[in-house]
Design an enzyme around this catalytic site. Structure first.
Site, mmCIF file in Angstrom:
data_model
loop_
_atom_site.group_PDB
_atom_site.id
_atom_site.type_symbol
_atom_site.label_atom_id
_atom_site.label_comp_id
_atom_site.label_asym_id
_atom_site.label_seq_id
_atom_site.Cartn_x
_atom_site.Cartn_y
_atom_site.Cartn_z
ATOM 1 N N GLY A 105 0.792 -1.236 0.000
ATOM 2 C CA GLY A 105 0.000 0.000 0.000
ATOM 3 C C GLY A 105 0.819 1.279 0.000
ATOM 4 O O GLY A 105 0.351 2.312 0.490
ATOM 5 N N ALA A 109 -0.575 5.001 0.988
ATOM 6 C CA ALA A 109 -0.045 5.580 2.231
ATOM 7 C C ALA A 109 0.570 6.948 1.964
ATOM 8 O O ALA A 109 0.365 7.897 2.738
ATOM 9 C CB ALA A 109 0.984 4.640 2.849
ATOM 10 N N ASP A 150 -7.217 -0.435 -0.432
ATOM 11 C CA ASP A 150 -5.980 0.145 0.105
ATOM 12 C C ASP A 150 -6.258 1.478 0.796
ATOM 13 O O ASP A 150 -5.871 1.691 1.951
ATOM 14 C CB ASP A 150 -4.951 0.372 -1.015
ATOM 15 C CG ASP A 150 -4.244 -0.905 -1.419
ATOM 16 O OD1 ASP A 150 -4.804 -1.985 -1.160
ATOM 17 O OD2 ASP A 150 -3.148 -0.822 -1.993
HETATM 18 O O1 PMV Z 1 -2.260 -2.650 -4.053
HETATM 19 P P1 PMV Z 1 -2.021 -4.114 -3.941
HETATM 20 O O2 PMV Z 1 -0.874 -4.587 -4.716
HETATM 21 O O3 PMV Z 1 -2.087 -4.592 -2.530
HETATM 22 O O4 PMV Z 1 -3.262 -4.846 -4.670
HETATM 23 C C1 PMV Z 1 -4.518 -4.510 -4.357
HETATM 24 C C2 PMV Z 1 -5.358 -5.706 -4.281
HETATM 25 C C3 PMV Z 1 -6.109 -6.085 -5.542
HETATM 26 O O5 PMV Z 1 -7.257 -6.786 -5.060
HETATM 27 C C4 PMV Z 1 -5.275 -7.008 -6.377
HETATM 28 C C5 PMV Z 1 -6.548 -4.911 -6.385
HETATM 29 C C6 PMV Z 1 -7.631 -4.058 -5.772
HETATM 30 O O6 PMV Z 1 -7.882 -2.990 -6.337
HETATM 31 O O7 PMV Z 1 -8.253 -4.444 -4.771
#
Ligand code: PMV
Length: 319
Positions: A105, A109, A150
């Site tokens: 994240g 962040a 995130d």
């Molecule tokens: O930002 P990351 O790499 O933790 O990926 C996010 C998680 C996914 O489910 C793959 C994408 C999303 O938008 O939720």
């Protein structure tokens, strides 16, 4: 004039990545061991707004930044939200201990820290929901079609049960969870992994919808245990992690490096292990008892991990 400072934590996805893009639930938690920091140093009036992010190799005045530069975009969006047409005379310095592009994240962040510091500087108090909504707009630059998990978990700084476009549901964690996070060292842009999966989903929607439903089932069971506790809670949670990992592997989201770390953690006695985040690289997480954490960290190191974080998802009544 003294500087103003704000921070934001990293995050991990415990269960449900990717399926969350397809409106299934996911569970995520902040990781306070790493953080992004934004410092705003006011300057004499007349000075341009300068952005300095040495970790990212960025140093420019805001007016000369490309429109899709995520840091500049965050500043512009926040200022517009506060009703400012021109930036204040100040230098914004951004630093982060969150490894970039590894599913922890970092982008969300950094944006959260920037929005917070601007809010403080301009004396505007912002709710977590407002910060999350602003950061979500920036997330679209990084991810294309982000689920919003995130920005939510990072802005609220709380474990969440998250469904796209629905109000946040905070999780009341009953027993603390000890996790070892290990980095493959491989950067895999989230939008690529998400885009590739989308193509496979389009080619075979029935199969992929089934995967997403199975993941949803895992997430619901995991939520029940995380919020309900129980003697065997850790063991069941570990099994659910392993099952989630197996489905992610079948979906083509894992990688040999991730699989190697997952296997090493399990062999060393982890209760369960899986990739966390977008996959193809980035980080994996292993659930462990507090006593075993260091052994598992050592095993992951020996298996080639490029960075280890031992962290705790605290119980709801812990500080
Ligand atoms: O930002 P990351 O790499 O933790 O990926 C996010 C998680 C996914 O489910 C793959 C994408 C999303 O938008 O939720």
């Amino acid at each position: 004039m003294s500087p103003v400072q704000a921070t934001a934590p990293g995050k991990i996805i415990l269960f449900g990545e990717h399926a969350v893009v397809y409106s299934r639930p996911a569970i995520a938690a902040p990781v306070g061991n790493v953080s992004a920091k934004a410092t705003l140093q006011p300057l004499e009036s007349g000075h341009p707004f300068r952005v300095v992010a040495s970790d990212l190799g960025q140093d420019y005045t805001l007016s000369e930044a490309a429109p899709d530069n995520p840091l500049a975009y965050t500043v512009h969006s926040a200022l517009a939200y506060f009703g400012y047409t021109a930036p204040p005379a100040a230098t914004l310095q951004v630093t982060s201990t969150i490894p970039l592009g590894r599913g922890l994240g970092s982008g969300a962040a950094i944006s959260t820290a920037i929005v917070r510091v601007l809010g403080q500087f301009l004396d505007r108090s912002l709710s977590a929901a407002e910060i999350s909504a602003l950061v979500y707009e920036v997330e679209k630059l990084y991810h294309g079609t982000p689920s919003g998990i995130d920005n939510t978990v990072i802005a609220f700084n709380q474990p969440v049960y998250f469904i796209k476009k629905q109000p946040i549901q905070r999780m009341m964690v009953r027993q603390p969870l000890t996790l070892v996070i290990a980095d493959t060292g491989i950067v895999a842009p989230t939008h690529q992994v998400v885009g590739d999966l989308r193509q496979r989903w389009q080619a075979n929607p029935t199969r992929y919808e089934q995967y997403f439903d199975e993941i949803q089932d895992i997430v619901e069971q995991a939520r029940h245990i995380i919020e309900g506790g129980g003697d065997e809670g850790g063991i069941i949670l570990g099994q659910l992690m392993n099952h989630n990992q197996q489905i992610l592997e079948e979906m083509g989201i894992s990688s040999p490096e991730l699989a190697q770390l997952v296997t090493a953690a399990r062999r060393a006695g982890a209760l369960g292990a899986k990739l966390s985040g977008a996959g193809w690289g980035g980080n994996m997480i292993a659930l462990t008892t507090p006593d075993e954490a260091q052994n598992i960290a050592a095993a992951l190191q020996a298996a080639g991990s490029k960075g280890i974080i031992v962290t705790k998802v605290k119980a709801a009544d812990q500080d």
